[in-house]
Design a protein around this motif. Structure first.
Motif, PDB file in Angstrom:
ATOM      1  N   GLY A  11     -19.584  -3.074  52.532  1.00 47.96           N
ATOM      2  CA  GLY A  11     -18.693  -2.245  53.273  1.00 47.96           C
ATOM      3  C   GLY A  11     -19.297  -0.816  53.876  1.00 47.96           C
ATOM      4  N   ASP A  12     -18.759  -0.410  54.682  1.00 50.24           N
ATOM      5  CA  ASP A  12     -19.192   1.131  54.851  1.00 50.24           C
ATOM      6  C   ASP A  12     -18.722   2.024  53.977  1.00 50.24           C
ATOM      7  OD1 ASP A  12     -20.600   0.574  57.533  1.00 50.24           O
ATOM      8  OD2 ASP A  12     -18.929   0.456  58.987  1.00 50.24           O
ATOM      9  N   ASP A  13     -17.383   1.788  53.424  1.00 46.84           N
ATOM     10  CA  ASP A  13     -16.800   2.855  53.125  1.00 46.84           C
ATOM     11  C   ASP A  13     -17.613   2.788  51.340  1.00 46.84           C
ATOM     12  OD1 ASP A  13     -14.630   3.496  54.688  1.00 46.84           O
ATOM     13  OD2 ASP A  13     -13.308   2.195  54.018  1.00 46.84           O
ATOM     14  N   LEU A  18     -21.649   5.544  47.847  1.00 46.27           N
ATOM     15  CA  LEU A  18     -22.799   5.196  46.808  1.00 46.27           C
ATOM     16  C   LEU A  18     -23.887   6.156  47.481  1.00 46.27           C
ATOM     17  CD1 LEU A  18     -23.608   1.153  47.623  1.00 46.27           C
ATOM     18  CD2 LEU A  18     -23.416   2.896  45.179  1.00 46.27           C
ATOM     19  N   VAL A  19     -23.962   6.947  49.187  1.00 51.82           N
ATOM     20  CA  VAL A  19     -24.605   7.754  49.779  1.00 51.82           C
ATOM     21  C   VAL A  19     -24.455   8.779  48.672  1.00 51.82           C
ATOM     22  CG1 VAL A  19     -25.523   9.594  51.353  1.00 51.82           C
ATOM     23  CG2 VAL A  19     -25.252   6.574  51.709  1.00 51.82           C
ATOM     24  N   ALA A  20     -23.092   9.313  48.339  1.00 50.35           N
ATOM     25  CA  ALA A  20     -22.621  10.843  47.958  1.00 50.35           C
ATOM     26  C   ALA A  20     -22.366  10.704  46.812  1.00 50.35           C
ATOM     27  CB  ALA A  20     -21.183  10.494  48.037  1.00 50.35           C
ATOM     28  N   PHE A  21     -23.189   9.523  45.907  1.00 45.65           N
ATOM     29  CA  PHE A  21     -23.305   9.903  44.959  1.00 45.65           C
ATOM     30  C   PHE A  21     -24.780   9.622  44.338  1.00 45.65           C
ATOM     31  CE2 PHE A  21     -25.574   7.624  41.264  1.00 45.65           C
ATOM     32  CZ  PHE A  21     -24.437   7.747  39.854  1.00 45.65           C
ATOM     33  N   ARG A  24     -25.304  13.661  45.217  1.00 49.22           N
ATOM     34  CA  ARG A  24     -24.963  14.421  43.843  1.00 49.22           C
ATOM     35  C   ARG A  24     -26.460  14.223  43.065  1.00 49.22           C
ATOM     36  NH1 ARG A  24     -19.423  12.010  44.592  1.00 49.22           N
ATOM     37  NH2 ARG A  24     -20.140  10.715  42.836  1.00 49.22           N
ATOM     38  N   GLU A  25     -26.502  13.047  42.755  1.00 42.71           N
ATOM     39  CA  GLU A  25     -27.626  13.264  41.346  1.00 42.71           C
ATOM     40  C   GLU A  25     -29.438  13.671  41.370  1.00 42.71           C
ATOM     41  OE1 GLU A  25     -27.971  10.836  38.254  1.00 42.71           O
ATOM     42  OE2 GLU A  25     -25.820  11.683  38.485  1.00 42.71           O
ATOM     43  N   LEU A  26     -29.332  13.445  43.232  1.00 41.76           N
ATOM     44  CA  LEU A  26     -31.056  14.331  43.569  1.00 41.76           C
ATOM     45  C   LEU A  26     -30.334  15.522  43.683  1.00 41.76           C
ATOM     46  CD1 LEU A  26     -31.390  12.159  46.532  1.00 41.76           C
ATOM     47  CD2 LEU A  26     -32.662  12.216  44.000  1.00 41.76           C
ATOM     48  N   ASP A  27     -29.098  16.576  43.505  1.00 40.20           N
ATOM     49  CA  ASP A  27     -29.604  17.100  43.991  1.00 40.20           C
ATOM     50  C   ASP A  27     -29.216  18.267  42.196  1.00 40.20           C
ATOM     51  OD1 ASP A  27     -28.624  20.008  44.428  1.00 40.20           O
ATOM     52  OD2 ASP A  27     -26.156  20.072  43.522  1.00 40.20           O
ATOM     53  N   GLU A  28     -28.827  17.394  41.627  1.00 38.79           N
ATOM     54  CA  GLU A  28     -28.727  17.468  40.240  1.00 38.79           C
ATOM     55  C   GLU A  28     -30.654  18.037  39.080  1.00 38.79           C
ATOM     56  OE1 GLU A  28     -25.737  15.941  37.687  1.00 38.79           O
ATOM     57  OE2 GLU A  28     -24.528  16.652  39.200  1.00 38.79           O
ATOM     58  N   ALA A  29     -31.107  17.425  39.996  1.00 44.44           N
ATOM     59  CA  ALA A  29     -32.583  16.305  39.544  1.00 44.44           C
ATOM     60  C   ALA A  29     -32.905  17.524  40.101  1.00 44.44           C
ATOM     61  CB  ALA A  29     -32.817  15.181  39.586  1.00 44.44           C
ATOM     62  N   HIS A  41     -37.650   1.188  46.100  1.00 43.84           N
ATOM     63  CA  HIS A  41     -36.837   0.528  46.580  1.00 43.84           C
ATOM     64  C   HIS A  41     -36.395   1.121  48.302  1.00 43.84           C
ATOM     65  CE1 HIS A  41     -36.522  -2.880  44.011  1.00 43.84           C
ATOM     66  NE2 HIS A  41     -36.348  -2.088  42.733  1.00 43.84           N
ATOM     67  N   LEU A  42     -35.267   0.267  49.087  1.00 37.87           N
ATOM     68  CA  LEU A  42     -34.486   0.749  49.951  1.00 37.87           C
ATOM     69  C   LEU A  42     -33.052   0.962  50.067  1.00 37.87           C
ATOM     70  CD1 LEU A  42     -36.829  -0.910  52.885  1.00 37.87           C
ATOM     71  CD2 LEU A  42     -36.708   2.141  52.162  1.00 37.87           C
ATOM     72  N   THR A  43     -32.592   1.476  49.571  1.00 34.14           N
ATOM     73  CA  THR A  43     -31.487   1.458  48.525  1.00 34.14           C
ATOM     74  C   THR A  43     -30.714   3.128  49.398  1.00 34.14           C
ATOM     75  OG1 THR A  43     -32.006   2.764  46.978  1.00 34.14           O
ATOM     76  CG2 THR A  43     -32.245   0.281  46.953  1.00 34.14           C
ATOM     77  N   PRO A  44     -29.282   3.138  48.994  1.00 36.02           N
ATOM     78  CA  PRO A  44     -28.997   4.241  50.184  1.00 36.02           C
ATOM     79  C   PRO A  44     -29.098   5.840  49.598  1.00 36.02           C
ATOM     80  CG  PRO A  44     -27.022   2.404  48.774  1.00 36.02           C
ATOM     81  CD  PRO A  44     -28.511   1.978  48.549  1.00 36.02           C
ATOM     82  N   ILE A  45     -29.959   5.949  48.275  1.00 39.25           N
ATOM     83  CA  ILE A  45     -30.549   7.245  47.723  1.00 39.25           C
ATOM     84  C   ILE A  45     -31.925   7.468  48.728  1.00 39.25           C
ATOM     85  CG2 ILE A  45     -32.896   5.612  46.602  1.00 39.25           C
ATOM     86  CD1 ILE A  45     -33.120   7.937  43.891  1.00 39.25           C
ATOM     87  N   ASN A  46     -31.845   6.585  49.468  1.00 41.33           N
ATOM     88  CA  ASN A  46     -32.852   6.484  50.827  1.00 41.33           C
ATOM     89  C   ASN A  46     -31.707   7.865  51.910  1.00 41.33           C
ATOM     90  OD1 ASN A  46     -34.334   4.770  50.063  1.00 41.33           O
ATOM     91  ND2 ASN A  46     -35.715   5.459  51.400  1.00 41.33           N
ATOM     92  N   GLU A  47     -30.762   7.152  52.324  1.00 43.28           N
ATOM     93  CA  GLU A  47     -30.066   7.756  53.271  1.00 43.28           C
ATOM     94  C   GLU A  47     -29.742   9.377  52.586  1.00 43.28           C
ATOM     95  OE1 GLU A  47     -27.727   8.814  56.819  1.00 43.28           O
ATOM     96  OE2 GLU A  47     -29.221   7.211  56.566  1.00 43.28           O
ATOM     97  N   ALA A  48     -28.973   9.750  50.430  1.00 46.45           N
ATOM     98  CA  ALA A  48     -28.880  10.764  50.168  1.00 46.45           C
ATOM     99  C   ALA A  48     -30.062  11.851  50.509  1.00 46.45           C
ATOM    100  CB  ALA A  48     -28.591  10.245  48.834  1.00 46.45           C
ATOM    101  N   ALA A  49     -31.235  11.294  50.533  1.00 44.84           N
ATOM    102  CA  ALA A  49     -32.460  12.667  50.218  1.00 44.84           C
ATOM    103  C   ALA A  49     -32.578  12.534  51.280  1.00 44.84           C
ATOM    104  CB  ALA A  49     -34.303  11.298  50.458  1.00 44.84           C
ATOM    105  N   VAL A  50     -32.192  11.786  53.094  1.00 40.12           N
ATOM    106  CA  VAL A  50     -32.222  11.705  54.559  1.00 40.12           C
ATOM    107  C   VAL A  50     -31.283  12.795  54.893  1.00 40.12           C
ATOM    108  CG1 VAL A  50     -32.123  11.440  56.738  1.00 40.12           C
ATOM    109  CG2 VAL A  50     -33.455  10.099  54.972  1.00 40.12           C
ATOM    110  N   ARG A  51     -29.660  12.793  54.549  1.00 37.94           N
ATOM    111  CA  ARG A  51     -28.968  13.838  54.226  1.00 37.94           C
ATOM    112  C   ARG A  51     -28.909  14.841  53.379  1.00 37.94           C
ATOM    113  NH1 ARG A  51     -23.932   9.958  53.953  1.00 37.94           N
ATOM    114  NH2 ARG A  51     -24.593   7.747  55.928  1.00 37.94           N
TER     115      ARG A  51
END
Length: 275
Positions: A11-13, A18-21, A24-29, A41-51
């Motif tokens: 679900g959305d919550d 997952l996106v917030a996680f 943080r990981e992308l920022d630390e990297a 893959h196509l996963t919430p990491i994609n949304e995290a990168a966009v945001r």
């Protein structure tokens, strides 16, 4: 069944967590300083990168799992996939934001544009590589072959039953008699539904019934606790298939030894995303 929840049931919550996680990981990297992000893959990491890093271009790498899920959604998602439509839209949106999409086969080059709604020129065939030195032919025969299967099946067993515990499936010295003569069949991979492992086991049992010849079938793989559909051990029990061995999950460095201790590599799937 596989303990990981399919994205279409998330679900959305949970999605936002997952996106917030991943933000943080992308920022630390140090993603903000990257020239390009290579996203598998196509996963919430994609949304995290966009945001978090909208100005850093991304290249997507599709391995097949997302394509199978999208096709299942298009064909009519199971009832338990309550959020299927939302995930399908997200994944297609992420694909459209990638500068290029790397795929594993020429077949995927043809199918991906329509499935994901992207321009054909952005889809690039990038086949998987391998290490020729490691995977060269060095056949194990005689005592060496028996010694390897003894080590993997008897002395250090890693096969697992429905408990998911490595070593919960093991074999005896007497069972190794199946390897004394004739070919060894080997399956390598995960216990996912697309692999059609139950079909493979039942076909093996039928062949044994018809020929009367002992030909061991070794299932090398299946990450502990992860399976879809019918567990292979249940199929073995219900079909009465003899000489089917669950060797469990081994490291990549062990795979060449397993391949060289077998004669035939078997695969029952018909929808592999690598071709």
């Amino acid at each position: 069944d596989a303990p990981d929840r399919v994205f279409a049931a998330v679900g959305d919550d949970a999605y936002e967590r997952l996106v917030a996680f991943w933000e943080r990981e992308l920022d630390e990297a140090g993603a903000g300083d990257a020239d390009v992000l290579h996203l598998n893959h196509l996963t919430p990491i994609n949304e995290a990168a966009v945001r978090a890093f909208p100005n850093v271009p991304a290249v997507g790498h599709l391995h097949g799992t997302e394509l199978l899920m999208l096709r299942a959604i298009d064909d009519g998602a199971p009832a338990e996939w309550a959020h299927a439509d939302a995930w399908a839209e997200r994944m297609r949106s992420w694909a459209r934001r990638c500068r290029r999409l790397l795929v594993l086969s020429p077949d995927a080059v043809d199918r991906v544009p329509a499935l994901l709604g992207v321009e054909p020129e952005r889809v690039v065939w990038a086949p998987n590589g391998f290490e020729p030195g490691s995977f060269d032919r060095r056949p194990l025969t005689g005592r060496e072959r028996i010694a390897l299967w003894r080590r993997w099946l008897v002395e250090d067993p890693r096969g697992w039953d429905e408990s998911g515990e490595p070593g919960s499936v093991s074999y005896s010295e007497e069972d190794l008699a199946a390897f004394a003569d004739g070919p060894v069949l080997l399956y390598v991979g995960r216990f996912t539904e697309v692999k059609r492992i139950p079909l493979m086991i039942r076909a093996h049992a039928r062949n044994r019934e018809r020929s009367g010849r002992r030909v061991p079938l070794v299932l090398l793989g299946g990450f502990p606790g992860e399976w879809e559909g019918e567990h292979p051990l249940r199929t073995v029990r219900e079909s009465g298939a003899p000489d089917v061995f669950l060797a469990g999950w081994r490291g990549h460095e062990d795979l060449p030894d397993g391949l060289n201790a077998a004669d035939v590599l078997v695969l029952a799937s018909v929808h592999e995303q690598f071709g």
